[in-house]
Design a protein around this motif. Structure first.
Motif, PDB file in Angstrom:
ATOM      1  N   PHE A   6      32.296  43.199  55.446  1.00 49.71           N
ATOM      2  CA  PHE A   6      33.315  43.010  54.421  1.00 49.71           C
ATOM      3  C   PHE A   6      33.158  44.138  53.407  1.00 49.71           C
ATOM      4  O   PHE A   6      32.045  44.428  52.963  1.00 49.71           O
ATOM      5  CB  PHE A   6      33.124  41.697  53.666  1.00 49.71           C
ATOM      6  CG  PHE A   6      33.446  40.445  54.436  1.00 49.71           C
ATOM      7  CD1 PHE A   6      33.784  40.452  55.776  1.00 49.71           C
ATOM      8  CD2 PHE A   6      33.396  39.217  53.799  1.00 49.71           C
ATOM      9  CE1 PHE A   6      34.070  39.293  56.473  1.00 49.71           C
ATOM     10  CE2 PHE A   6      33.684  38.040  54.475  1.00 49.71           C
ATOM     11  CZ  PHE A   6      34.011  38.083  55.812  1.00 49.71           C
ATOM     12  N   LEU A   7      34.263  44.765  53.030  1.00 52.51           N
ATOM     13  CA  LEU A   7      34.274  45.780  51.986  1.00 52.51           C
ATOM     14  C   LEU A   7      35.119  45.267  50.833  1.00 52.51           C
ATOM     15  O   LEU A   7      36.287  44.928  51.025  1.00 52.51           O
ATOM     16  CB  LEU A   7      34.860  47.091  52.496  1.00 52.51           C
ATOM     17  CG  LEU A   7      34.077  47.822  53.575  1.00 52.51           C
ATOM     18  CD1 LEU A   7      34.856  49.032  54.070  1.00 52.51           C
ATOM     19  CD2 LEU A   7      32.726  48.260  53.038  1.00 52.51           C
ATOM     20  N   ALA A   8      34.528  45.202  49.660  1.00 48.19           N
ATOM     21  CA  ALA A   8      35.268  44.793  48.472  1.00 48.19           C
ATOM     22  C   ALA A   8      36.130  45.959  48.004  1.00 48.19           C
ATOM     23  O   ALA A   8      35.679  47.102  47.978  1.00 48.19           O
ATOM     24  CB  ALA A   8      34.301  44.374  47.364  1.00 48.19           C
ATOM     25  N   VAL A  16      44.829  48.265  52.020  1.00 49.21           N
ATOM     26  CA  VAL A  16      45.382  47.896  53.328  1.00 49.21           C
ATOM     27  C   VAL A  16      46.383  48.960  53.778  1.00 49.21           C
ATOM     28  O   VAL A  16      46.329  49.423  54.916  1.00 49.21           O
ATOM     29  CB  VAL A  16      46.035  46.495  53.294  1.00 49.21           C
ATOM     30  CG1 VAL A  16      46.886  46.253  54.530  1.00 49.21           C
ATOM     31  CG2 VAL A  16      44.961  45.415  53.172  1.00 49.21           C
ATOM     32  N   ALA A  17      47.276  49.363  52.895  1.00 50.81           N
ATOM     33  CA  ALA A  17      48.272  50.382  53.247  1.00 50.81           C
ATOM     34  C   ALA A  17      47.584  51.692  53.642  1.00 50.81           C
ATOM     35  O   ALA A  17      47.964  52.330  54.631  1.00 50.81           O
ATOM     36  CB  ALA A  17      49.233  50.609  52.084  1.00 50.81           C
ATOM     37  N   LEU A  32      43.751  40.837  61.387  1.00 46.22           N
ATOM     38  CA  LEU A  32      43.572  39.552  60.718  1.00 46.22           C
ATOM     39  C   LEU A  32      44.161  39.593  59.325  1.00 46.22           C
ATOM     40  O   LEU A  32      43.966  40.554  58.585  1.00 46.22           O
ATOM     41  CB  LEU A  32      42.066  39.229  60.615  1.00 46.22           C
ATOM     42  CG  LEU A  32      41.678  37.984  59.839  1.00 46.22           C
ATOM     43  CD1 LEU A  32      42.015  36.728  60.647  1.00 46.22           C
ATOM     44  CD2 LEU A  32      40.190  37.991  59.496  1.00 46.22           C
ATOM     45  N   ASP A  33      44.880  38.543  58.979  1.00 47.89           N
ATOM     46  CA  ASP A  33      45.348  38.331  57.615  1.00 47.89           C
ATOM     47  C   ASP A  33      44.959  36.892  57.282  1.00 47.89           C
ATOM     48  O   ASP A  33      45.702  35.958  57.551  1.00 47.89           O
ATOM     49  CB  ASP A  33      46.857  38.547  57.518  1.00 47.89           C
ATOM     50  CG  ASP A  33      47.351  38.544  56.079  1.00 47.89           C
ATOM     51  OD1 ASP A  33      46.540  38.341  55.160  1.00 47.89           O
ATOM     52  OD2 ASP A  33      48.563  38.736  55.878  1.00 47.89           O
ATOM     53  N   LEU A  46      40.983  37.726  53.448  1.00 47.59           N
ATOM     54  CA  LEU A  46      40.462  38.850  54.217  1.00 47.59           C
ATOM     55  C   LEU A  46      41.586  39.567  54.956  1.00 47.59           C
ATOM     56  O   LEU A  46      42.482  38.927  55.500  1.00 47.59           O
ATOM     57  CB  LEU A  46      39.443  38.374  55.261  1.00 47.59           C
ATOM     58  CG  LEU A  46      38.208  37.668  54.742  1.00 47.59           C
ATOM     59  CD1 LEU A  46      37.399  37.101  55.900  1.00 47.59           C
ATOM     60  CD2 LEU A  46      37.352  38.603  53.903  1.00 47.59           C
ATOM     61  N   LYS A  47      41.510  40.864  54.972  1.00 48.38           N
ATOM     62  CA  LYS A  47      42.415  41.700  55.752  1.00 48.38           C
ATOM     63  C   LYS A  47      41.544  42.427  56.767  1.00 48.38           C
ATOM     64  O   LYS A  47      40.784  43.326  56.413  1.00 48.38           O
ATOM     65  CB  LYS A  47      43.151  42.708  54.869  1.00 48.38           C
ATOM     66  CG  LYS A  47      43.860  42.100  53.672  1.00 48.38           C
ATOM     67  CD  LYS A  47      44.907  41.096  54.074  1.00 48.38           C
ATOM     68  CE  LYS A  47      45.617  40.576  52.828  1.00 48.38           C
ATOM     69  NZ  LYS A  47      46.519  39.508  53.102  1.00 48.38           N
TER      70      LYS A  47
END
Length: 133
Positions: A6-8, A16-17, A32-33, A46-47
């Motif tokens: 996981f990256l904050a 995301v873009a 995943l969304d 989470l993305k």
């Protein structure tokens, strides 16, 4: 071997873009969304990103420590490194290490390192010795 990380990020939509544009050439897509309310108490949204049906990285809203993370992405060729580098710059990245041979990292190591909009270091790397070349 890692399964996922996981990256904050401080701006989920921006990150995301950026990731969708900069990583697509490497075959990395959104997989995943996840709405955090569907998980245990306190679970973040989470993305998730991955390739070939395997998710390995998730972006989540949170405190960022710029420069604290360096992520290297495998490219299948020097041309793919060039294309990923160009896409990353077009999506808002900044150059950290120039595109090209990186002899200080080892023989037959071709890469580019950029800073993403969230402050993380991303590297696109082709190690020809690992691809039978």
């Amino acid at each position: 071997m890692l399964d996922h990380i996981f990256l904050a990020v401080s701006d989920t939509a921006l990150s995301v873009a950026f990731s969708q544009k900069a990583l697509a050439i490497l075959g990395i897509t959104t997989l995943l969304d996840y709405d955090g309310k569907d998980g245990p108490a306190g679970h973040p949204d989470l993305k998730g990103f991955g390739a070939k049906g395997r998710m390995f990285s998730c972006l989540r809203q949170g405190a960022v420590a710029p420069g604290a993370v360096h992520v290297g992405f495998v490219a299948d060729s020097e041309a793919m490194v060039n294309a990923a580098h160009a896409e990353a710059l077009a999506a808002g990245a900044t150059d950290i290490r120039p595109l090209g041979a990186q002899p200080h990292c080892g023989p037959r190591y071709y890469a580019a390192q950029v800073g993403d909009p969230g402050g993380y270091s991303l590297e696109f790397v082709f190690k020809s010795r690992q691809h039978g070349n």
